[in-house]
Design an enzyme around this catalytic site. Structure first.
Site, PDB file in Angstrom:
ATOM      1  N   LYS A 136      -0.799  -4.336  -3.316  1.00  0.00           N
ATOM      2  CA  LYS A 136      -2.097  -3.778  -2.912  1.00  0.00           C
ATOM      3  C   LYS A 136      -2.172  -2.345  -3.402  1.00  0.00           C
ATOM      4  O   LYS A 136      -1.555  -1.447  -2.829  1.00  0.00           O
ATOM      5  CB  LYS A 136      -2.277  -3.833  -1.396  1.00  0.00           C
ATOM      6  CG  LYS A 136      -3.620  -3.271  -0.929  1.00  0.00           C
ATOM      7  CD  LYS A 136      -3.738  -3.331   0.591  1.00  0.00           C
ATOM      8  CE  LYS A 136      -5.096  -2.826   1.052  1.00  0.00           C
ATOM      9  NZ  LYS A 136      -5.293  -1.385   0.829  1.00  0.00           N
TER      10      LYS A 136
ATOM     11  N   SER B  11       0.817  -1.209   0.000  1.00  0.00           N
ATOM     12  CA  SER B  11       0.000   0.000   0.000  1.00  0.00           C
ATOM     13  C   SER B  11       0.855   1.265   0.000  1.00  0.00           C
ATOM     14  O   SER B  11       1.510   1.582  -0.980  1.00  0.00           O
ATOM     15  CB  SER B  11      -0.952  -0.054   1.203  1.00  0.00           C
ATOM     16  OG  SER B  11      -1.970   0.898   1.083  1.00  0.00           O
TER      17      SER B  11
ATOM     18  N   ASP C  26      10.225   5.765 -10.083  1.00  0.00           N
ATOM     19  CA  ASP C  26       9.872   6.419 -11.348  1.00  0.00           C
ATOM     20  C   ASP C  26      10.732   7.658 -11.599  1.00  0.00           C
ATOM     21  O   ASP C  26      11.119   7.943 -12.735  1.00  0.00           O
ATOM     22  CB  ASP C  26       8.392   6.802 -11.353  1.00  0.00           C
ATOM     23  CG  ASP C  26       7.476   5.592 -11.474  1.00  0.00           C
ATOM     24  OD1 ASP C  26       7.988   4.504 -11.816  1.00  0.00           O
ATOM     25  OD2 ASP C  26       6.265   5.721 -11.212  1.00  0.00           O
TER      26      ASP C  26
END
Length: 713
Positions: A499, A473, A484
């Site tokens: 998740k 999460s 990224d």
């Protein structure tokens, strides 16, 4: 009569009531049909209105919910006969239709039949347990893959199944008692006949207590169970919380935990550990692990442990809980299939241990200081907006590490199950200039982008993030964003938990006015999905590590992708962002690390151990003959000897931290009590050793490891 607010027309979820052949008896709770049907109506409406992706009520839905409900009612096939299942099966493709008609037929039929068969099975048990077990009968085996064994055709077959179940339960105790005999004087040794009687009496008392507890289970408990069989089809995190269950959840969320400090989940007949609470007794003991199954519970002075197999999870939790300072003995089935007893001292969670903590890590030469921050969860104070929060704490720890000359930082998110999205945004901003951090999709598929809006940076030096399969999460959002941006190198398991969804709670009582049916409980439902700034979802896929390391969960089904009904992976358009572009050897560093791991003897042994554990979990046929059982245990013990080197591993790093209350630098030889457990782990952590190697290799074009950074207010 109860009225749903706004008089909404509801697409109705249906449970099922008894057929004429299953009339009520004085001993079976007839239930409150009005309340059951109202709950179906309410939950159906709330799901249709608010769930991110409501399930379609089709024959496929009906078939899968039916299968799970019936299997989970009697997972070890101790009660139902094949004829019962055949009768239930007439509803197999009707669930979707029953739901629309707001009926409760199958539920009542299955509930009443279970109560009837449970009474009959108790009589079978009483008969079987009177007869001695022959632990030396050749060739007798027990198949523990209960889901794939057939139901008994008649009472005689059911009686034989019970005999094997009870014998299997007694066999491990019989083995243990025979082993204990070896160290006793001849005069104190018992005969095998007496030992057999002792273990049979222990199983008898344990099962009698189990039957007594089952008698306290009410129809509404089973109705809640059925509701969750339906809700699980929507996704693994959507569930119904009956009033008592919601009270337990609220207590857990407030941090007022007392017991062993673990979150448990019932799957089929078994109570499984799904989370170890940081700072709790289980966390401090290092003996309980995610994936362990709790088979039995005993109190400090008990001579006989109580089996919790098949027990309602609330009753199991009540057995495990107890006064602070008292001991509880748990019989565990480990992730590798071995059985082991552990003793835990009950206590409250030490909240301080759930907060971020840091330490200076020195390389073997002692010439370079690296920083390590451990973050157990993304916490914040829900009652006090100005209270303690993980983003603020991480900032403080970074400043402290910088003051000690930190030249590279490791952020440890292993086993971090998530928490506050707000804190993720705050934390990401400590490492990047302003820009997007995460995208969130709503039910209407509109997306929102959450960004860091402050261009200053607290730490712009080399950064490594450690993850594993239990990083979930919020952990995945932070790791994904910094990956990224190519701001951090991610090292750890092949992928994180996966998740990528957000849950909210709906109090069902607020939907009803003039209610006279009591507390209706609440539902937790999925309302949003997370997406990375590159447009990919963390759902199922998680975050794939830049540098992959093997660990004990590598070959075990433990992530979101291993759930039966997860929401799918998908992608949306990427947000606008610029990569960090300050590492001059990003890809080279990753390649060098992967080569080191491939040739590292310890990592190779970890991978071999993980494969072995996975193989043991697939071994479902167990001998009921003592000699064969003993031979199997000795074989397993011999096979595990090759992995003992893992317990002996020690890295060549050294550690120190600052005790800010005493204004004292604490080194390896002067450890504070609160840091002792963490330090022990660090010195045995091969993953940390490799993370430090990665930091050594990372070079940055603008600062060359100087650790210089601007201040973020």
């Amino acid at each position: 009569m109860n009225f749903i607010k706004n008089n909404v027309a509801i697409a109705i979820l249906v449970l099922f009531a008894a057929t004429a052949s299953c009339s009520f008896t004085n001993d079976i709770d007839p239930g409150d049909k009005d309340k059951e049907e109202l709950l179906i109506n309410l939950i159906s409406h709330v799901l249709e209105r608010n769930h991110y992706s409501p399930a379609q009520l089709t024959d496929d839905f009906s078939k899968k919910v039916f299968k799970n409900f019936i299997n989970d009612l009697d997972p070890a096939k101790r009660y139902f006969l094949q004829s019962d299942y055949d009768e239930f099966a007439t509803y197999e493709l009707l669930l979707d239709d029953e739901i629309r008609d707001s009926k409760v037929d199958l539920f009542t039929l299955a509930y009443e039949r279970l109560e009837k068969r449970r009474g009959e099975s108790e009589k079978i048990f009483t008969s079987v347990i009177k007869e001695p077990f022959d632990f030396y009968k050749k060739g007798e085996m027990m198949n523990t893959d209960y889901e794939n064994i057939p139901y008994a055709k008649n009472t005689e077959e059911l009686k034989e199944h019970w005999r094997k179940l009870l014998k299997f339960s007694a066999l491990s105790n019989y083995y243990d008692k025979l082993e204990e005999q070896k160290d006793k004087p001849a005069a104190e040794k018992k005969s095998t006949t007496d030992i057999e009687k002792d273990v049979r009496d222990e199983v008898k008392r344990s099962m009698e207590e189990n039957f007594d507890l089952n008698k306290d289970i009410e129809r509404m408990d089973y109705f809640s169970f059925y509701l969750n069989s339906i809700l699980t089809y929507f996704d693994p995190h959507t569930s119904y919380l009956a009033p008592q269950t919601k009270d337990r959840f609220d207590t857990a969320m407030s941090g007022k935990l007392e017991g062993i400090g673990a979150r448990l989940q019932k799957k089929m007949d078994y109570i499984k550990v799904v989370e170890i609470i940081s700072g709790g007794p289980a966390w401090r003991s290092e003996e309980l692990e995610v994936g362990d199954i709790i088979m039995k519970v005993a109190q400090q002075n008990d001579t006989v442990a109580t089996s919790i197999v098949g027990m309602r999870i609330g009753d199991a939790v009540d057995l495990i809980k107890g006064p602070k300072g008292s001991n509880v003995i748990l019989t565990l089935k480990r992730v590798d299939g071995t059985i082991e007893d552990i003793t835990l001292t009950r206590d409250i969670v030490e909240i301080e241990e759930t907060f971020a903590k840091s330490v200076i890590v020195k390389d073997p030469a002692g010439s370079i200081n690296y920083g390590l921050i451990n973050l157990p969860k993304f916490y914040f104070d829900m009652e006090n907006r100005n209270g303690r929060a993980s983003g603020d704490d991480i900032k403080k720890e970074i400043e402290r590490l910088k003051a000690q000359g930190m030249e590279g930082l490791v952020l440890d998110l292993r086993n971090n199950g998530g928490g506050s999205l707000r804190e993720v945004i705050e934390m990401a901003g400590l490492f990047i200039e302003e820009g997007p951090v995460v995208q969130v999709a709503l039910k209407n598929h509109k997306t929102q982008t959450y960004s860091d809006t402050d261009s200053s940076i607290i730490w712009d030096g080399p950064l490594v993030i450690m993850v594993n399969e239990l990083s979930a999460s919020a952990s995945e959002i932070l790791a994904a964003a910094l990956q990224d941006y190519e701001r951090a190198v991610i090292i750890g398991s092949k992928q994180t938990f996966g998740k990528g969804t957000v849950q909210n709670f709906e109090d069902l009582n607020r939907w009803v006015r003039n209610g006279d049916l009591g507390d209706l409980g609440a539902i937790k439902l999925t309302t949003q999905k997370f997406y990375r700034i590159n447009g990919k979802s963390t759902q199922l896929e998680g975050v794939k590590s830049d540098i992959v390391t093997p660990d004990r969960y590598t070959y075990i089904e433990i992530g979101e992708r291993d759930e039966e009904f997860p929401l799918p992976y998908d992608e949306i358009p990427a947000a606008s962002y610029s990569k960090y572009n300050k590492y001059i050897d990003y890809n080279t560093t990753i390649a060098k690390s992967q080569a080191r791991i491939a040739s590292n003897e310890t990592f190779s042994l970890i991978d071999l151990n993980a494969k072995w554990m996975s193989e043991q979990r697939e071994e479902n046929v167990i001998p009921l003959n003592y000699e064969d059982y003993k031979e199997r245990l000795e074989r397993l013990e011999k096979e595990t000897e090759q992995f003992k080197k893992l317990e002996e591993y020690k890295n060549d790093l050294s550690f120190e931290y600052v005790d800010y209350e005493k204004k004292l630098i604490v080194t390896d030889t002067l450890l504070g009590q609160k840091r002792e457990r963490w330090h022990k782990n660090l010195s045995q952590d091969v993953y940390l050793a490799e993370a430090i190697n990665v930091l050594k290799d990372l070079k940055m074009s603008n600062i060359q490891n100087s650790g210089v950074s601007t201040i973020k207010n």
